[in-house]
Design an enzyme around this catalytic site. Structure first.
Site, PDB file in Angstrom:
ATOM      1  N   LYS A 130       0.839  -1.212   0.000  1.00 45.12           N
ATOM      2  CA  LYS A 130       0.000   0.000   0.000  1.00 45.12           C
ATOM      3  C   LYS A 130       0.867   1.253   0.000  1.00 45.12           C
ATOM      4  O   LYS A 130       0.693   2.144  -0.837  1.00 45.12           O
ATOM      5  CB  LYS A 130      -0.898   0.017   1.230  1.00 45.12           C
ATOM      6  N   ASN A 131       1.859   1.309   0.919  1.00 45.91           N
ATOM      7  CA  ASN A 131       2.578   2.578   1.103  1.00 45.91           C
ATOM      8  C   ASN A 131       3.590   2.856   0.003  1.00 45.91           C
ATOM      9  O   ASN A 131       4.054   3.980  -0.136  1.00 45.91           O
ATOM     10  CB  ASN A 131       3.219   2.609   2.488  1.00 45.91           C
TER      11      ASN A 131
ATOM     12  N   ARG B  56      -8.967   0.069   3.794  1.00 45.68           N
ATOM     13  CA  ARG B  56      -8.013   1.031   3.206  1.00 45.68           C
ATOM     14  C   ARG B  56      -6.713   0.329   2.836  1.00 45.68           C
ATOM     15  O   ARG B  56      -6.005   0.750   1.925  1.00 45.68           O
ATOM     16  CB  ARG B  56      -7.702   2.142   4.217  1.00 45.68           C
TER      17      ARG B  56
ATOM     18  N   ASP C  16       3.939  -0.014  12.255  1.00 47.84           N
ATOM     19  CA  ASP C  16       2.673  -0.497  11.683  1.00 47.84           C
ATOM     20  C   ASP C  16       2.397  -1.945  12.031  1.00 47.84           C
ATOM     21  O   ASP C  16       1.389  -2.498  11.606  1.00 47.84           O
ATOM     22  CB  ASP C  16       2.672  -0.319  10.156  1.00 47.84           C
TER      23      ASP C  16
ATOM     24  N   ARG D  72       0.147  14.456  13.259  1.00 48.55           N
ATOM     25  CA  ARG D  72       0.759  14.106  11.960  1.00 48.55           C
ATOM     26  C   ARG D  72       1.172  15.397  11.253  1.00 48.55           C
ATOM     27  O   ARG D  72       0.629  15.805  10.256  1.00 48.55           O
ATOM     28  CB  ARG D  72      -0.192  13.241  11.140  1.00 48.55           C
ATOM     29  N   PRO D  73       2.216  16.036  11.816  1.00 43.13           N
ATOM     30  CA  PRO D  73       2.657  17.325  11.250  1.00 43.13           C
ATOM     31  C   PRO D  73       3.297  17.150   9.871  1.00 43.13           C
ATOM     32  O   PRO D  73       3.629  16.025   9.467  1.00 43.13           O
ATOM     33  CB  PRO D  73       3.696  17.795  12.265  1.00 43.13           C
ATOM     34  N   ILE D  74       3.465  18.261   9.169  1.00 42.49           N
ATOM     35  CA  ILE D  74       4.140  18.196   7.858  1.00 42.49           C
ATOM     36  C   ILE D  74       5.269  19.215   7.792  1.00 42.49           C
ATOM     37  O   ILE D  74       5.694  19.625   6.703  1.00 42.49           O
ATOM     38  CB  ILE D  74       3.143  18.427   6.700  1.00 42.49           C
ATOM     39  N   ASP D  75       5.784  19.599   8.955  1.00 44.38           N
ATOM     40  CA  ASP D  75       6.853  20.618   8.965  1.00 44.38           C
ATOM     41  C   ASP D  75       8.106  20.184   8.211  1.00 44.38           C
ATOM     42  O   ASP D  75       8.783  21.011   7.594  1.00 44.38           O
ATOM     43  CB  ASP D  75       7.206  20.979  10.414  1.00 44.38           C
ATOM     44  N   GLN D  76       8.411  18.888   8.227  1.00 44.22           N
ATOM     45  CA  GLN D  76       9.613  18.426   7.514  1.00 44.22           C
ATOM     46  C   GLN D  76       9.418  18.447   5.996  1.00 44.22           C
ATOM     47  O   GLN D  76      10.358  18.689   5.244  1.00 44.22           O
ATOM     48  CB  GLN D  76       9.976  17.001   7.974  1.00 44.22           C
TER      49      GLN D  76
ATOM     50  N   CYS E 132      -4.727   7.754   9.302  1.00 44.88           N
ATOM     51  CA  CYS E 132      -5.034   7.132  10.600  1.00 44.88           C
ATOM     52  C   CYS E 132      -4.801   8.105  11.746  1.00 44.88           C
ATOM     53  O   CYS E 132      -3.832   8.859  11.749  1.00 44.88           O
ATOM     54  CB  CYS E 132      -4.147   5.909  10.809  1.00 44.88           C
TER      55      CYS E 132
ATOM     56  N   ARG F 256      -3.869   9.967   3.791  1.00 47.25           N
ATOM     57  CA  ARG F 256      -2.599  10.585   4.195  1.00 47.25           C
ATOM     58  C   ARG F 256      -1.731  10.848   2.983  1.00 47.25           C
ATOM     59  O   ARG F 256      -1.180  11.915   2.831  1.00 47.25           O
ATOM     60  CB  ARG F 256      -1.882   9.641   5.170  1.00 47.25           C
TER      61      ARG F 256
HETATM   62  C1  EPZ Z   1       4.067   6.630   6.761  1.00 40.76           C
HETATM   63  O1  EPZ Z   1       3.360   7.698   7.374  1.00 40.76           O
HETATM   64  C2  EPZ Z   1       3.070   5.498   6.628  1.00 40.76           C
HETATM   65  N1  EPZ Z   1       1.958   5.946   5.779  1.00 40.76           N
HETATM   66  C3  EPZ Z   1       2.557   5.102   8.016  1.00 40.76           C
HETATM   67  O2  EPZ Z   1       1.758   3.935   7.820  1.00 40.76           O
HETATM   68  C4  EPZ Z   1       3.727   4.713   8.913  1.00 40.76           C
HETATM   69  O3  EPZ Z   1       3.246   4.489  10.221  1.00 40.76           O
HETATM   70  C5  EPZ Z   1       4.765   5.832   8.927  1.00 40.76           C
HETATM   71  O4  EPZ Z   1       5.156   6.182   7.588  1.00 40.76           O
HETATM   72  C6  EPZ Z   1       6.021   5.428   9.696  1.00 40.76           C
HETATM   73  O5  EPZ Z   1       6.584   4.300   9.078  1.00 40.76           O
HETATM   74  C7  EPZ Z   1       2.154   5.992   4.459  1.00 40.76           C
HETATM   75  O6  EPZ Z   1       3.222   5.694   3.945  1.00 40.76           O
HETATM   76  C8  EPZ Z   1       0.959   6.433   3.630  1.00 40.76           C
HETATM   77  P1  EPZ Z   1       6.351   9.750   8.959  1.00 40.76           P
HETATM   78  P2  EPZ Z   1       4.018   9.184   7.413  1.00 40.76           P
HETATM   79  O7  EPZ Z   1       6.384  11.038   8.251  1.00 40.76           O
HETATM   80  O8  EPZ Z   1       4.863   9.362   6.211  1.00 40.76           O
HETATM   81  C9  EPZ Z   1       6.940  12.794  12.554  1.00 40.76           C
HETATM   82  C10 EPZ Z   1      -0.088   2.550   7.850  1.00 40.76           C
HETATM   83  O9  EPZ Z   1      -0.581   1.943   8.803  1.00 40.76           O
HETATM   84  N2  EPZ Z   1       6.875  13.819  11.515  1.00 40.76           N
HETATM   85  O10 EPZ Z   1       7.416   8.736   8.692  1.00 40.76           O
HETATM   86  O11 EPZ Z   1       2.929  10.134   7.702  1.00 40.76           O
HETATM   87  C11 EPZ Z   1       5.605  12.115  12.778  1.00 40.76           C
HETATM   88  O12 EPZ Z   1       4.822  12.844  13.710  1.00 40.76           O
HETATM   89  C12 EPZ Z   1       0.350   3.983   8.062  1.00 40.76           C
HETATM   90  O13 EPZ Z   1       0.130   2.082   6.712  1.00 40.76           O
HETATM   91  C13 EPZ Z   1       7.154  15.145  11.859  1.00 40.76           C
HETATM   92  O14 EPZ Z   1       7.426  15.450  13.019  1.00 40.76           O
HETATM   93  O15 EPZ Z   1       4.947   9.038   8.696  1.00 40.76           O
HETATM   94  C14 EPZ Z   1       6.025  10.770  13.325  1.00 40.76           C
HETATM   95  O16 EPZ Z   1       6.289  10.892  14.713  1.00 40.76           O
HETATM   96  C15 EPZ Z   1      -0.020   4.521   9.427  1.00 40.76           C
HETATM   97  N3  EPZ Z   1       7.101  16.094  10.887  1.00 40.76           N
HETATM   98  C16 EPZ Z   1       7.334  10.475  12.600  1.00 40.76           C
HETATM   99  O17 EPZ Z   1       7.793  11.734  12.111  1.00 40.76           O
HETATM  100  C17 EPZ Z   1       6.811  15.791   9.585  1.00 40.76           C
HETATM  101  O18 EPZ Z   1       6.805  16.702   8.734  1.00 40.76           O
HETATM  102  C18 EPZ Z   1       7.222   9.518  11.422  1.00 40.76           C
HETATM  103  O19 EPZ Z   1       6.258  10.045  10.535  1.00 40.76           O
HETATM  104  C19 EPZ Z   1       6.535  14.448   9.257  1.00 40.76           C
HETATM  105  C20 EPZ Z   1       6.578  13.474  10.231  1.00 40.76           C
END
Ligand code: EPZ
Length: 436
Positions: A22-23, A404, A312, A122-126, A117, A93
């Site tokens: 999926k991802n 999903r 996950d 779920r910030p997007i600052d990065q 989920c 997402r």
């Molecule tokens: C992806 O989410 C996956 N989703 C998630 O899977 C998975 O849990 C996650 O990666 C971690 O492996 C998809 O790929 C669609 P991250 P993503 O950015 O990209 C923090 C599932 O069940 N963060 O790696 O949203 C964030 O808060 C789903 O399939 C920031 O601080 O996750 C978290 O603590 C659920 N700022 C950590 O980083 C940002 O700008 C990891 O988040 C982005 C993230």
């Protein structure tokens, strides 16, 4: 309302084939925006996140044709940027990959704040940090952008630069790769995510003519190219779907062969199952999991970015820990609200104490079937595992969460001996039954 109904305590036996990841699929489907051409993508899972992604792409001008059960032709030659429908984008997402792809192709982008989920902030600052490093301007969230994220560039171009990620982020790593593919110059992402789906996206883009190196390590280099082109590409198998079925085999004291997997991607899951006394055999593209006659012992897990134990898989191993001997602990290293599934498991007889960052499981001899409600994708999958292992009948509602990310999970489990079915239970039936 559709529910999943399970009569448990039946060991799973036989073979289950895993679908495309999926991802990886959602990243590559949105990545086709950069090709500006026809792409043929194979091993696409039939899940609602994909159908939602297709709806978004079609709404902005892409032409999508199904070629066979899991192969689609996606033609993004005609594409109108900054026009993705708000209500569709906020459903999932991964729709935020539109930002990186539109920015990479047009030098501007717009998308609604994404959904996904509810497992914590779920910030997007990065993501924004990466876009700005490449020379883009991003409207501050407080502006009256109507819930959209607007990204622009002065001259329609992006310029390669170095980006050091403050947090290991799969989404931000993918979005910056998408934006940097056609930038002028070279971009280096440091402290990048190393997940297999990041590698799969990079391999897809390189097949389209991009110049990306280092994917799978924590330093990824993207040398900008003028243009990309269409390609045929097959998505990698879903390691989390595979891990889910591994846990189901272990929890039901079954013997299951899970095919169409890349065993290397499952190293952390395999190691933990073996620590718990479960037999796991690896083959070229399959794993065999058996816990027939095993005493499943408790263990300790800390979830972390790949190659650590996947976040996950937290709810799914939590079910196995609930019926393992002794005490187990999960420390959640990625999300700050991943234990919402605990209350529902306690309803089934589990003995768990948790806060937002960790949970302690005291193993019980068995779980008991009960009505439970899926609160997110992986929690929903975990309740299926719990229902398969439990004595009695379990009904799971809110199964849209499960649909999903798991293609035909009911059919796949029925084929290996599970007594599981999808039932359409009219809402008023619930009210009537509760009154009789
Ligand atoms: C992806 O989410 C996956 N989703 C998630 O899977 C998975 O849990 C996650 O990666 C971690 O492996 C998809 O790929 C669609 P991250 P993503 O950015 O990209 C923090 C599932 O069940 N963060 O790696 O949203 C964030 O808060 C789903 O399939 C920031 O601080 O996750 C978290 O603590 C659920 N700022 C950590 O980083 C940002 O700008 C990891 O988040 C982005 C993230």
């Amino acid at each position: 309302m559709d529910k999943i109904v399970i009569t448990g305590n039946k060991p799973l036996h036989g073979s289950i084939e895993v679908s495309g990841m999926k991802n990886a699929a959602v990243a590559i489907v949105f990545g086709t925006i950069l090709a500006e051409d026809k792409c043929t993508i194979g091993n696409i899972p039939m899940i609602s996140d994909i159908s939602d992604a297709f709806d978004i792409l079609t709404a902005v001008g892409a032409k999508i044709k199904r070629l066979d059960k899991t192969t689609y032709e996606i033609d993004t030659t005609n594409y109108t940027p900054c026009s993705a429908p708000y209500e569709l984008v906020r459903k999932m997402r991964a729709s935020y990959y539109i930002l990186g792809a539109e920015l990479g192709r047009f030098g501007r982008a717009r998308a609604a704040y994404p959904g996904g989920c509810d497992i914590g902030a779920r910030p997007i600052d990065q993501h924004i940090k990466g876009f700005k490093a490449l020379g883009a301007e991003v409207d501050p969230p407080s502006s009256n952008s109507g819930g959209n994220i607007n990204v622009t560039t002065e001259d329609g171009c992006l310029y390669g630069d170095s980006v050091y990620m403050d947090v290991v982020s799969v989404g931000a790593t993918i979005n910056i790769i998408l934006a940097a593919c056609r930038a002028k110059g070279t971009t280096v992402i440091e402290s990048a995510a190393r997940e297999p789906h990041v590698v799969d996206l990079a391999n897809f883009l390189n097949a389209c003519g991009a110049n990306i190196s280092g994917a799978g390590t924590d330093v990824i280099k993207i040398r900008g190219v003028e243009k990309l082109h269409g390609v045929h590409y097959d998505i990698i198998p879903d390691m989390i779907e595979a891990g889910t079925y591994m846990m189901a085999a272990a929890a039901t004291k079954g013997d299951l062969t899970i095919t169409n997997v890349i065993p290397k991607h499952l190293d952390a899951v395999t190691a933990k199952l073996q620590e718990m006394g479960v037999t796991v055999e690896e083959y070229d593209d399959a794993v065999r999991v058996s816990s027939v006659g095993c005493r499943i012992k408790g263990t300790y897990v800390k979830t972390a970015p790949y190659p650590g134990f996947p976040t996950d898989m937290n709810p799914q191993i939590g079910v196995l820990m609930s019926i393992a001997e002794g005490e187990s602990v999960i420390r959640e290293g990625v999300w700050d609200n991943r234990f919402k599934y605990v209350d529902e498991l306690i309803r089934m007889g589990a003995c768990i104490k948790n806060d937002t960052k960790s949970a302690t499981f005291t193993g019980v001899s068995k779980l008991f079937g009960a009505p439970v409600s899926a609160c997110d994708l992986r929690a929903g999958a975990a309740f299926i595992i719990a229902g398969l292992a439990a004595e009695g009948v379990t009904t799971i509602d809110n199964i849209q969460h499960i649909q999903r990310g798991y293609e035909d999970i009911v059919g796949k489990l029925r084929n290996v001996g599970a007594c599981i079915e999808l039932q359409n239970v009219p809402d008023d039936a619930n009210v009537l039954s509760s009154k009789i």
